[in-house]
Design an enzyme around this catalytic site. Structure first.
Site, PDB file in Angstrom:
ATOM      1  N   CYS A  31       0.830  -1.205   0.000  1.00 28.21           N
ATOM      2  CA  CYS A  31       0.000   0.000   0.000  1.00 28.21           C
ATOM      3  C   CYS A  31       0.865   1.257   0.000  1.00 28.21           C
ATOM      4  CB  CYS A  31      -0.925  -0.003   1.206  1.00 28.21           C
ATOM      5  SG  CYS A  31      -2.043   1.418   1.233  1.00 28.21           S
TER       6      CYS A  31
ATOM      7  N   CYS B 284       0.234   4.900   7.017  1.00 27.77           N
ATOM      8  CA  CYS B 284      -0.440   4.686   8.315  1.00 27.77           C
ATOM      9  C   CYS B 284       0.536   4.003   9.284  1.00 27.77           C
ATOM     10  CB  CYS B 284      -1.692   3.837   8.129  1.00 27.77           C
ATOM     11  SG  CYS B 284      -2.759   4.470   6.812  1.00 27.77           S
TER      12      CYS B 284
ATOM     13  N   CYS C 297       0.317   0.249  10.394  1.00 32.45           N
ATOM     14  CA  CYS C 297      -0.065  -0.779   9.419  1.00 32.45           C
ATOM     15  C   CYS C 297       1.107  -1.518   8.764  1.00 32.45           C
ATOM     16  CB  CYS C 297      -0.934  -0.152   8.328  1.00 32.45           C
ATOM     17  SG  CYS C 297      -1.510  -1.386   7.148  1.00 32.45           S
TER      18      CYS C 297
ATOM     19  N   CYS D 107     -16.317  -9.478   5.516  1.00 34.82           N
ATOM     20  CA  CYS D 107     -15.781  -8.147   5.247  1.00 34.82           C
ATOM     21  C   CYS D 107     -14.536  -8.302   4.379  1.00 34.82           C
ATOM     22  CB  CYS D 107     -15.441  -7.476   6.568  1.00 34.82           C
ATOM     23  SG  CYS D 107     -14.824  -5.803   6.339  1.00 34.82           S
TER      24      CYS D 107
ATOM     25  N   CYS E  77     -19.483  -6.695   3.610  1.00 34.52           N
ATOM     26  CA  CYS E  77     -18.888  -5.411   3.952  1.00 34.52           C
ATOM     27  C   CYS E  77     -17.607  -5.272   3.124  1.00 34.52           C
ATOM     28  CB  CYS E  77     -18.568  -5.387   5.448  1.00 34.52           C
ATOM     29  SG  CYS E  77     -17.695  -3.913   5.985  1.00 34.52           S
TER      30      CYS E  77
ATOM     31  N   CYS F 255     -19.708   1.475   8.785  1.00 33.80           N
ATOM     32  CA  CYS F 255     -18.901   0.881   9.842  1.00 33.80           C
ATOM     33  C   CYS F 255     -17.665   1.766   9.980  1.00 33.80           C
ATOM     34  CB  CYS F 255     -18.517  -0.547   9.434  1.00 33.80           C
ATOM     35  SG  CYS F 255     -17.343  -1.333  10.557  1.00 33.80           S
TER      36      CYS F 255
ATOM     37  N   ARG G 141     -17.906  -3.252  17.877  1.00 32.48           N
ATOM     38  CA  ARG G 141     -17.140  -4.436  17.508  1.00 32.48           C
ATOM     39  C   ARG G 141     -15.805  -4.505  18.261  1.00 32.48           C
ATOM     40  NH1 ARG G 141     -17.896  -7.142  12.768  1.00 32.48           N
ATOM     41  NH2 ARG G 141     -18.925  -5.308  11.952  1.00 32.48           N
TER      42      ARG G 141
END
Ligand code: SF4
Length: 362
Positions: A54, A58, A61, A98, A130, A190, A262
């Site tokens: 990616c 972040c 991550c 998801c 999702c 969400c 969650r």
């Protein structure tokens, strides 16, 4: 009686977060019982349909290409691979699948068309679908809705102030704009965040202000405990205590009484007793499966044993909202626009992100 407020302030939320533990737990559990079946927990399976590589930075991550982690990247999975995994998830008791892709934002084209086909396929299996694919435009949200998407995940991660200490390649307002694009469709929202990144209690309250003042509030709010991963800027972060996690869950339950809260990443570090306390405080959704994208998660059998010990039942699909219709690609009302949206790149300096990046070059 309407119990949901949309004007919470940071001070009010902090006061709740810092209440004596037993008072906090009692208040949250009471509201939880008024709004939900306390013995039912929704179980989702998270599938990483495109892993690693990616472009974003972040700080938490392991999928960010710029950090030196052990994550093995994968191209987009095929529709048949996804179907097979979704069938396994259904058999194991999940009501929702998801799909996560390590993308900055959705780009129109073959890969997005494939994801739309995955959404159609899973919806037809009778499961809630999702997606978490990064930033999306209104047209992309409409196309996902038309394919039968039930929920779209886009986390705010933290307060707007602390977000700047975590990510420099995308802005908070873009996240809010993506949530707004989802809200223009029937797809549910969400959105939640992570604790344990070095943020203060004020930042945790700030994130809950941002989420709870959305009207309507997100239907689902994941609360993650950071899983520090070697090679990421947050590798050295201390794990959050169970008390902080329970406080965060209970506060989320109080300010968003109707939302499904969650209990997400970080469960492998928690005892069953700790997780039971989270359920008592208002958590009513978990991720099942031995991996959460790339970090470890309890085994499905272990979770089912815990459910048995606690007398909990997995929630059936579509109890909160009817199953969406699926429109085939050839009958689609919304075509690919080939949009090239201008999502922002703030580009400010985050020292710990740069330091971790530097290490990767060593
Ligand atoms: S959290 Fe998502 S956007 Fe950020 S680096 Fe990881 S995969 Fe990319």
């Amino acid at each position: 009686m309407e119990t949901t407020r949309h004007n919470w302030t940071r001070e009010e939320i902090l006061e709740i977060y810092n209440k004596p533990f037993m008072d906090l737990l009692y208040e949250a559990a009471t509201l939880h019982r008024q709004n939900h079946d306390p013995n039912t927990v929704q179980v989702s399976t998270l599938l990483s349909i495109k892993t690693g590589g990616c472009s974003e930075d972040c700080g938490y991550c392991p999928q960010a290409a710029r950090y030196h982690t052990n994550v093995e990247g994968n191209d987009l999975m095929s529709v048949s691979q996804v179907k097979a995994q979704a069938m396994r998830a259904k058999e194991a008791g999940s009501s929702r699948v998801c799909m996560g892709a390590a993308w900055r934002n959705v780009k129109d084209g073959q890969e997005f068309d494939d994801v739309l086909e995955m959404v159609r396929t899973i919806n037809r299996l009778g499961l809630e679908v999702c997606c978490t694919l990064g930033m999306i435009t209104e047209n992309q949200a409409k196309r996902l809705a038309e394919a039968g998407l039930y929920a779209y995940n886009h986390n705010l991660d933290s307060s707007e102030e602390y977000y700047k200490e975590v990510i420099s390649t995308r802005g908070y307002q873009d996240r809010l704009d993506t949530i707004e694009n989802v809200r223009k469709t029937a797809v549910t929202v969400c959105s939640g965040g992570i604790i344990g990144m070095g943020e203060s209690a004020e930042d945790r309250a700030g994130m809950l202000v941002a989420l709870s003042t959305l009207n309507p509030q997100p239907e689902s709010v994941p609360i993650n405990a950071l899983v520090p991963v070697e090679g990421t800027p947050m590798a050295e972060q201390k794990q959050v205590s169970i008390w902080e996690m329970v406080r965060m869950i209970a506060t989320t339950r109080i300010v968003m009484p109707e939302t499904q809260v969650r209990l997400s990443a970080g469960r492998t570090q928690m005892s069953r007793e700790g997780q039971a306390m989270c359920f008592f405080a208002g958590a009513n959704s978990i991720f099942a499966g031995d991996k959460l994208l790339t970090t470890p998660n309890p085994d499905v059998n272990e979770d089912m044993e815990m459910f048995k010990a606690l007398g909990l039942n997995p929630q059936k699909p579509f109890v909160k909202k009817a199953q969406p219709q699926t429109v085939d690609a050839e009958n689609s009302e919304y075509q690919s626009l080939g949009e090239k949206p201008r999502w922002t790149r703030p580009g400010h300096i985050i020292e710990r992100n740069l330091a971790a990046q530097g290490k990767s070059k060593a």
